[in-house]
Design a protein around this motif. Structure first.
Motif, PDB file in Angstrom:
ATOM      1  N   ASP A   1       0.814  -1.221   0.000  1.00 45.35           N
ATOM      2  CA  ASP A   1       0.000   0.000   0.000  1.00 45.35           C
ATOM      3  C   ASP A   1       0.848   1.271   0.000  1.00 45.35           C
ATOM      4  O   ASP A   1       0.360   2.346  -0.346  1.00 45.35           O
ATOM      5  CB  ASP A   1      -0.971   0.004   1.183  1.00 45.35           C
ATOM      6  CG  ASP A   1      -0.274  -0.037   2.524  1.00 45.35           C
ATOM      7  OD1 ASP A   1       0.829  -0.604   2.624  1.00 45.35           O
ATOM      8  OD2 ASP A   1      -0.830   0.510   3.494  1.00 45.35           O
ATOM      9  N   GLN A   2       2.120   1.168   0.358  1.00 45.05           N
ATOM     10  CA  GLN A   2       3.031   2.324   0.366  1.00 45.05           C
ATOM     11  C   GLN A   2       3.763   2.513  -0.964  1.00 45.05           C
ATOM     12  O   GLN A   2       4.320   3.575  -1.214  1.00 45.05           O
ATOM     13  CB  GLN A   2       4.087   2.168   1.461  1.00 45.05           C
ATOM     14  CG  GLN A   2       3.534   2.062   2.859  1.00 45.05           C
ATOM     15  CD  GLN A   2       4.632   1.698   3.830  1.00 45.05           C
ATOM     16  OE1 GLN A   2       5.615   2.414   3.945  1.00 45.05           O
ATOM     17  NE2 GLN A   2       4.474   0.582   4.507  1.00 45.05           N
ATOM     18  N   LEU A   3       3.760   1.483  -1.800  1.00 42.32           N
ATOM     19  CA  LEU A   3       4.545   1.517  -3.042  1.00 42.32           C
ATOM     20  C   LEU A   3       3.749   2.144  -4.186  1.00 42.32           C
ATOM     21  O   LEU A   3       3.306   1.456  -5.109  1.00 42.32           O
ATOM     22  CB  LEU A   3       5.026   0.106  -3.400  1.00 42.32           C
ATOM     23  CG  LEU A   3       6.093  -0.450  -2.465  1.00 42.32           C
ATOM     24  CD1 LEU A   3       6.366  -1.910  -2.777  1.00 42.32           C
ATOM     25  CD2 LEU A   3       7.372   0.370  -2.541  1.00 42.32           C
ATOM     26  N   LYS A   4       3.624   3.447  -4.109  1.00 46.14           N
ATOM     27  CA  LYS A   4       2.943   4.215  -5.154  1.00 46.14           C
ATOM     28  C   LYS A   4       3.889   5.324  -5.608  1.00 46.14           C
ATOM     29  O   LYS A   4       4.637   5.872  -4.802  1.00 46.14           O
ATOM     30  CB  LYS A   4       1.645   4.807  -4.622  1.00 46.14           C
ATOM     31  CG  LYS A   4       0.615   3.727  -4.277  1.00 46.14           C
ATOM     32  CD  LYS A   4      -0.639   4.310  -3.679  1.00 46.14           C
ATOM     33  CE  LYS A   4      -1.713   3.306  -3.382  1.00 46.14           C
ATOM     34  NZ  LYS A   4      -1.337   2.008  -2.978  1.00 46.14           N
ATOM     35  N   ASN A   5       3.874   5.626  -6.887  1.00 47.87           N
ATOM     36  CA  ASN A   5       4.750   6.661  -7.439  1.00 47.87           C
ATOM     37  C   ASN A   5       6.227   6.368  -7.186  1.00 47.87           C
ATOM     38  O   ASN A   5       7.008   7.262  -6.851  1.00 47.87           O
ATOM     39  CB  ASN A   5       4.382   8.034  -6.893  1.00 47.87           C
ATOM     40  CG  ASN A   5       2.964   8.403  -7.251  1.00 47.87           C
ATOM     41  OD1 ASN A   5       2.565   8.283  -8.404  1.00 47.87           O
ATOM     42  ND2 ASN A   5       2.197   8.827  -6.263  1.00 47.87           N
ATOM     43  N   VAL A   6       6.601   5.093  -7.375  1.00 50.40           N
ATOM     44  CA  VAL A   6       8.006   4.691  -7.201  1.00 50.40           C
ATOM     45  C   VAL A   6       8.817   5.235  -8.368  1.00 50.40           C
ATOM     46  O   VAL A   6       8.448   5.088  -9.527  1.00 50.40           O
ATOM     47  CB  VAL A   6       8.122   3.157  -7.100  1.00 50.40           C
ATOM     48  CG1 VAL A   6       9.575   2.729  -7.053  1.00 50.40           C
ATOM     49  CG2 VAL A   6       7.367   2.651  -5.870  1.00 50.40           C
ATOM     50  N   GLN A   7       9.939   5.861  -8.038  1.00 47.55           N
ATOM     51  CA  GLN A   7      10.815   6.465  -9.040  1.00 47.55           C
ATOM     52  C   GLN A   7      12.043   5.623  -9.322  1.00 47.55           C
ATOM     53  O   GLN A   7      12.572   5.623 -10.431  1.00 47.55           O
ATOM     54  CB  GLN A   7      11.277   7.849  -8.568  1.00 47.55           C
ATOM     55  CG  GLN A   7      10.123   8.787  -8.262  1.00 47.55           C
ATOM     56  CD  GLN A   7       9.299   9.096  -9.487  1.00 47.55           C
ATOM     57  OE1 GLN A   7       9.813   9.620 -10.459  1.00 47.55           O
ATOM     58  NE2 GLN A   7       8.028   8.748  -9.456  1.00 47.55           N
TER      59      GLN A   7
END
Length: 149
Positions: free
Chosen positions: A122-128
């Motif tokens: 749930d924290q892995l959003k918009n990974v660069q």
């Protein structure tokens, strides 16, 4: 071996991308040195990433082909439908993680070495960007924060 564009080393095998986008692998067959089972899919290969006992290739259409020890990253069949629009792949010793164009992450391989991201999914959003040690992954998010698993 001629016309090599990239070479990648696993623990006991090598894989090379040739100038025509095909791949040649050699070394211990069960640990990535034999890609014959997926050879027909290794077309227009852009990049290869190695874990210790397996390889993952990103194709021109941004899909992924894997081979090597199936328990240790060489079998991505459980997540294959998610491996599209892949921008980057990193590997721990026995697992892989891929960033997709939408900033999401897909993992496979040994659960204990990062192949299971469910605790932080749930924290892995918009990974660069991704980085890896032998046993864990770290993701930099768009806001500059870091998530590890």
């Amino acid at each position: 071996l001629r016309n090599v564009q990239q070479i990648c080393a696993a623990r006991f095998a090598f894989a090379a991308i040739l100038s025509d986008g095909s791949v040649v692998a050699w070394g211990v067959p069960a640990e990535g040195g034999d890609c014959s089972a997926v050879q027909d899919r290794l077309v227009d290969v852009q990049q290869i990433q190695a874990a210790h006992f397996a390889f993952a290739a990103i194709l021109a259409d941004r899909s992924v082909v894997t081979w090597g020890d199936g328990r240790l990253g060489g079998d991505s069949s459980k997540v294959q439908d998610q491996l599209c629009a892949v921008q980057q792949i990193k590997a721990t010793a026995t697992a892989f993680a891929a960033i997709r164009a939408d900033g999401s992450v897909v993992t496979w391989g040994n659960r204990e070495d990062g192949g299971d991201m469910s605790i932080v999914q749930d924290q892995l959003k918009n990974v660069q960007q991704l980085q890896a040690t032998d046993f864990a992954f770290a993701a930099i998010l768009a806001d500059g924060s870091v998530v590890t698993w």
